[in-house]
Design a protein around this motif. Sequence first.
Motif, PDB file in Angstrom:
ATOM      1  N   GLY A 150      14.743  38.989 -17.029  1.00  0.00           N
ATOM      2  CA  GLY A 150      15.715  38.816 -15.958  1.00  0.00           C
ATOM      3  C   GLY A 150      16.204  37.377 -15.924  1.00  0.00           C
ATOM      4  O   GLY A 150      16.578  36.800 -16.941  1.00  0.00           O
ATOM      5  N   GLY A 151      16.132  36.780 -14.749  1.00  0.00           N
ATOM      6  CA  GLY A 151      16.616  35.412 -14.588  1.00  0.00           C
ATOM      7  C   GLY A 151      15.832  34.397 -15.392  1.00  0.00           C
ATOM      8  O   GLY A 151      16.301  33.274 -15.598  1.00  0.00           O
ATOM      9  N   SER A 152      14.654  34.778 -15.860  1.00  0.00           N
ATOM     10  CA  SER A 152      13.866  33.847 -16.669  1.00  0.00           C
ATOM     11  C   SER A 152      14.161  34.007 -18.156  1.00  0.00           C
ATOM     12  O   SER A 152      13.485  33.384 -18.983  1.00  0.00           O
ATOM     13  CB  SER A 152      12.371  34.074 -16.395  1.00  0.00           C
ATOM     14  OG  SER A 152      12.095  33.742 -15.048  1.00  0.00           O
ATOM     15  N   LYS A 202       9.162  32.859 -12.749  1.00  0.00           N
ATOM     16  CA  LYS A 202       9.147  32.204 -11.438  1.00  0.00           C
ATOM     17  C   LYS A 202       7.842  32.537 -10.714  1.00  0.00           C
ATOM     18  O   LYS A 202       7.174  31.663 -10.182  1.00  0.00           O
ATOM     19  CB  LYS A 202      10.351  32.659 -10.609  1.00  0.00           C
ATOM     20  CG  LYS A 202      10.351  32.028  -9.237  1.00  0.00           C
ATOM     21  CD  LYS A 202      11.572  32.336  -8.417  1.00  0.00           C
ATOM     22  CE  LYS A 202      11.367  31.722  -7.032  1.00  0.00           C
ATOM     23  NZ  LYS A 202      12.430  32.025  -6.097  1.00  0.00           N
ATOM     24  N   THR A 203       7.460  33.808 -10.729  1.00  0.00           N
ATOM     25  CA  THR A 203       6.287  34.237  -9.964  1.00  0.00           C
ATOM     26  C   THR A 203       4.992  34.170 -10.768  1.00  0.00           C
ATOM     27  O   THR A 203       3.906  34.198 -10.205  1.00  0.00           O
ATOM     28  CB  THR A 203       6.474  35.703  -9.525  1.00  0.00           C
ATOM     29  OG1 THR A 203       6.729  36.480 -10.714  1.00  0.00           O
ATOM     30  CG2 THR A 203       7.632  35.874  -8.573  1.00  0.00           C
ATOM     31  N   PHE A 204       5.101  34.139 -12.067  1.00  0.00           N
ATOM     32  CA  PHE A 204       3.959  34.189 -12.988  1.00  0.00           C
ATOM     33  C   PHE A 204       3.109  35.438 -12.756  1.00  0.00           C
ATOM     34  O   PHE A 204       1.892  35.428 -12.915  1.00  0.00           O
ATOM     35  CB  PHE A 204       3.103  32.913 -12.887  1.00  0.00           C
ATOM     36  CG  PHE A 204       2.831  32.331 -14.261  1.00  0.00           C
ATOM     37  CD1 PHE A 204       3.815  31.654 -14.942  1.00  0.00           C
ATOM     38  CD2 PHE A 204       1.597  32.492 -14.881  1.00  0.00           C
ATOM     39  CE1 PHE A 204       3.586  31.138 -16.213  1.00  0.00           C
ATOM     40  CE2 PHE A 204       1.351  31.991 -16.150  1.00  0.00           C
ATOM     41  CZ  PHE A 204       2.359  31.304 -16.813  1.00  0.00           C
ATOM     42  N   THR A 209       6.316  40.026 -18.784  1.00  0.00           N
ATOM     43  CA  THR A 209       6.156  38.664 -19.303  1.00  0.00           C
ATOM     44  C   THR A 209       4.693  38.356 -19.582  1.00  0.00           C
ATOM     45  O   THR A 209       4.356  37.807 -20.640  1.00  0.00           O
ATOM     46  CB  THR A 209       6.743  37.671 -18.274  1.00  0.00           C
ATOM     47  OG1 THR A 209       8.134  37.981 -18.134  1.00  0.00           O
ATOM     48  CG2 THR A 209       6.577  36.236 -18.722  1.00  0.00           C
ATOM     49  N   GLY A 261      15.485  33.276  -9.142  1.00  0.00           N
ATOM     50  CA  GLY A 261      15.352  33.553 -10.575  1.00  0.00           C
ATOM     51  C   GLY A 261      16.683  33.562 -11.302  1.00  0.00           C
ATOM     52  O   GLY A 261      16.856  32.929 -12.348  1.00  0.00           O
ATOM     53  N   ARG A 262      17.676  34.271 -10.749  1.00  0.00           N
ATOM     54  CA  ARG A 262      18.963  34.384 -11.445  1.00  0.00           C
ATOM     55  C   ARG A 262      19.827  33.130 -11.274  1.00  0.00           C
ATOM     56  O   ARG A 262      20.944  33.075 -11.778  1.00  0.00           O
ATOM     57  CB  ARG A 262      19.703  35.646 -10.995  1.00  0.00           C
ATOM     58  CG  ARG A 262      19.886  35.763  -9.500  1.00  0.00           C
ATOM     59  CD  ARG A 262      20.340  37.158  -9.105  1.00  0.00           C
ATOM     60  NE  ARG A 262      20.353  37.360  -7.661  1.00  0.00           N
ATOM     61  CZ  ARG A 262      19.293  37.709  -6.933  1.00  0.00           C
ATOM     62  NH1 ARG A 262      18.124  37.868  -7.513  1.00  0.00           N
ATOM     63  NH2 ARG A 262      19.396  37.879  -5.628  1.00  0.00           N
ATOM     64  N   GLN A 343      23.360  40.478 -14.096  1.00  0.00           N
ATOM     65  CA  GLN A 343      22.237  40.200 -13.195  1.00  0.00           C
ATOM     66  C   GLN A 343      22.700  39.353 -12.016  1.00  0.00           C
ATOM     67  O   GLN A 343      22.386  39.639 -10.855  1.00  0.00           O
ATOM     68  CB  GLN A 343      21.077  39.487 -13.898  1.00  0.00           C
ATOM     69  CG  GLN A 343      19.868  39.402 -12.943  1.00  0.00           C
ATOM     70  CD  GLN A 343      18.846  38.338 -13.269  1.00  0.00           C
ATOM     71  OE1 GLN A 343      19.099  37.435 -14.058  1.00  0.00           O
ATOM     72  NE2 GLN A 343      17.681  38.421 -12.650  1.00  0.00           N
ATOM     73  N   GLU A 347      22.517  41.917  -9.062  1.00  0.00           N
ATOM     74  CA  GLU A 347      21.246  41.743  -8.340  1.00  0.00           C
ATOM     75  C   GLU A 347      21.489  40.958  -7.046  1.00  0.00           C
ATOM     76  O   GLU A 347      20.793  41.143  -6.051  1.00  0.00           O
ATOM     77  CB  GLU A 347      20.211  41.027  -9.220  1.00  0.00           C
ATOM     78  CG  GLU A 347      18.783  41.246  -8.741  1.00  0.00           C
ATOM     79  CD  GLU A 347      17.718  40.680  -9.669  1.00  0.00           C
ATOM     80  OE1 GLU A 347      17.580  39.446  -9.737  1.00  0.00           O
ATOM     81  OE2 GLU A 347      17.011  41.457 -10.330  1.00  0.00           O
ATOM     82  N   VAL A 484      14.519  45.981  -6.467  1.00  0.00           N
ATOM     83  CA  VAL A 484      13.817  46.113  -7.751  1.00  0.00           C
ATOM     84  C   VAL A 484      12.344  46.476  -7.557  1.00  0.00           C
ATOM     85  O   VAL A 484      11.643  46.741  -8.529  1.00  0.00           O
ATOM     86  CB  VAL A 484      13.900  44.804  -8.582  1.00  0.00           C
ATOM     87  CG1 VAL A 484      15.350  44.435  -8.861  1.00  0.00           C
ATOM     88  CG2 VAL A 484      13.184  43.658  -7.870  1.00  0.00           C
TER      89      VAL A 484
HETATM   90  O1  F6P Z   1      12.487  42.311 -10.960  1.00  0.00           O
HETATM   91  C1  F6P Z   1      13.551  41.448 -10.763  1.00  0.00           C
HETATM   92  C2  F6P Z   1      13.137  40.016 -10.918  1.00  0.00           C
HETATM   93  O2  F6P Z   1      12.344  39.625  -9.842  1.00  0.00           O
HETATM   94  C3  F6P Z   1      14.344  39.099 -11.055  1.00  0.00           C
HETATM   95  O3  F6P Z   1      14.906  38.754  -9.852  1.00  0.00           O
HETATM   96  C4  F6P Z   1      13.757  37.962 -11.811  1.00  0.00           C
HETATM   97  O4  F6P Z   1      14.740  37.140 -12.389  1.00  0.00           O
HETATM   98  C5  F6P Z   1      12.904  38.700 -12.820  1.00  0.00           C
HETATM   99  O5  F6P Z   1      12.402  39.804 -12.110  1.00  0.00           O
HETATM  100  C6  F6P Z   1      11.790  37.927 -13.433  1.00  0.00           C
HETATM  101  O6  F6P Z   1      10.914  37.426 -12.473  1.00  0.00           O
HETATM  102  P1  F6P Z   1       9.918  36.242 -12.800  1.00  0.00           P
HETATM  103  O7  F6P Z   1      10.719  35.066 -13.208  1.00  0.00           O
HETATM  104  O8  F6P Z   1       9.137  36.005 -11.550  1.00  0.00           O
HETATM  105  O9  F6P Z   1       9.029  36.689 -13.930  1.00  0.00           O
END
Ligand code: F6P
Length: 515
Positions: A150-152, A202-204, A209, A261-262, A343, A347, A484
């Motif tokens: 996604g945004g990452s 972002k969230t790890f 991922t 993230g995006r 996205q 999103e 999502v």
């Molecule tokens: O599931 C959607 C999402 O939360 C997006 O908004 C985000 O860019 C992507 O997943 C990846 O999330 P992260 O950077 O926390 O791994």
Amino acid sequence: MSGTGEAMTAAWASLRALPHHTLADLFAGQADRPAVMTRRIAWPVEPGSAAEAGMLVDFSKTHLGDEALAAFEALTEAAGFGAARNALFGGGIVNPTEGRAATHGALRGSGTDAQVEEAEALLARMGMLVEAIHEGALGEVKHCIAIGIGGSALGPALAIDALTRDLALVDVHVVSNIDGLALEAAFRACDPQTTLIALASKTFTTTETMTNAESALKWLADNGVDDPGGRVIALTAAPDKAVEWGVDETRVLPFPESVGGRYSLFSSIGFPVALAIGMDEFRHMLAGAKAVDDHFRAAEGRANAPLLAAYADQYYTRLRGCQTRAVFAYDERLKLLPDYLQQLEMESNGKSVTASGAPVDGPTAPVTWGGVGTDAQHAVFQLLHQGTHLIPVDFIASIAPGDDLDPAHHRILLMNCLAQGAALMAGKTSDDPARAYAGDRPSTTFLVDDCDAAAFGALIAFHEHRTFANAVLMGINPFDQFGVELGKAIAKQIESGQGDFDPSTKALMEAAGLG
Ligand code: F6P
């Protein structure tokens, strides 16, 4: 977001009552329409240089006439756009459902002093690591597998594809999908002894991922790399989680929680980009984005190019019932731009309730789709010219070529880009219905002087602000994405086998061997 419901309802009612004018009428009534409806945003060619480069955006082939523009300006007022914009750049809570600010602007110097200072410090830290790696501090680094989703992933993939056509200081492969084929393709292209893993989340916590990361470490270990963990750089807003996962603190590049993230390409999520293009070019990208921030913050109403783009978006989606908008990059370097914009726009603005939780007053984000010119002309443009859908189109091109071949290539590319906009608008009568074109089909054309790092940054910031402006005009929160979550939760239930599954899903689970 901060407008009053009644004033917005009234402003939308005026917009809905507007008479329809054809593009031909609008041009006939306004001799200087191309100039009146074109905006240019410029930036110095080099930091401190007097010479300028820039981007023009021609909105003249949209159905926005004076009356519609005035009505959209009234909506802008009613929606409290000025206050929302101040809140965006002033660190206000513009993401009320999560109680957060949205500080992506600060990453390029557009925010409160404290936010900009924090962003500069984080950028300096990233710059030091990038430069140390280039100088060999982590041994020979020829490749980087950048893992995120996604945004990452979408921003880095686009930026690297766009900006490393001539030279990549490090060969970066962005891997997002959990389908092991994606990671295997990167493995085939990289030498484990000289490969870094950039782990972007972002969230790890994102399953795809983290699973890909484990497999990448295993690949390093299986191929004789002594300290696979020592080859990982983490890019995250959750640095504690990265350290807990095993990344050494010195190789964790954090970014603020308030960067969505995006909207995170200009944060440490851009590390693989900086690794590939170098910090000077990365800073040019930031400078291009900053030029758009400055314009977006200062210009009012129709003078404001991203806001004007949002007027067009709202006009087509809410007043003309268009369910999609198409983006065609007449530049190979931007071929991933439609994916990135999908996205960003879908999103952010694919919502059914306003920021205060009430049902929305009309359709929200259209489906963003697109492709690359001229390829798309020979594949999907038939529908744009003669199909039953009205689809507003954005054309994006660079005046300077990116290739070193015969200039004929670039001339033909540009000629085609302009021809398509002209054809969509003009149409063509014919006695044979199969050969007739209705015309009066809208487009907006973006021309950057040169598709370099600064222009690239400008294009990204333009679309971030366009997305924000659209959200404000609809009264929705563009910075959350709860839609999502449900699918993720059900995937977990399928994994554990604990769930109340519908008969169709049960049967599919059986068939797929997941029952
Ligand atoms: O599931 C959607 C999402 O939360 C997006 O908004 C985000 O860019 C992507 O997943 C990846 O999330 P992260 O950077 O926390 O791994």
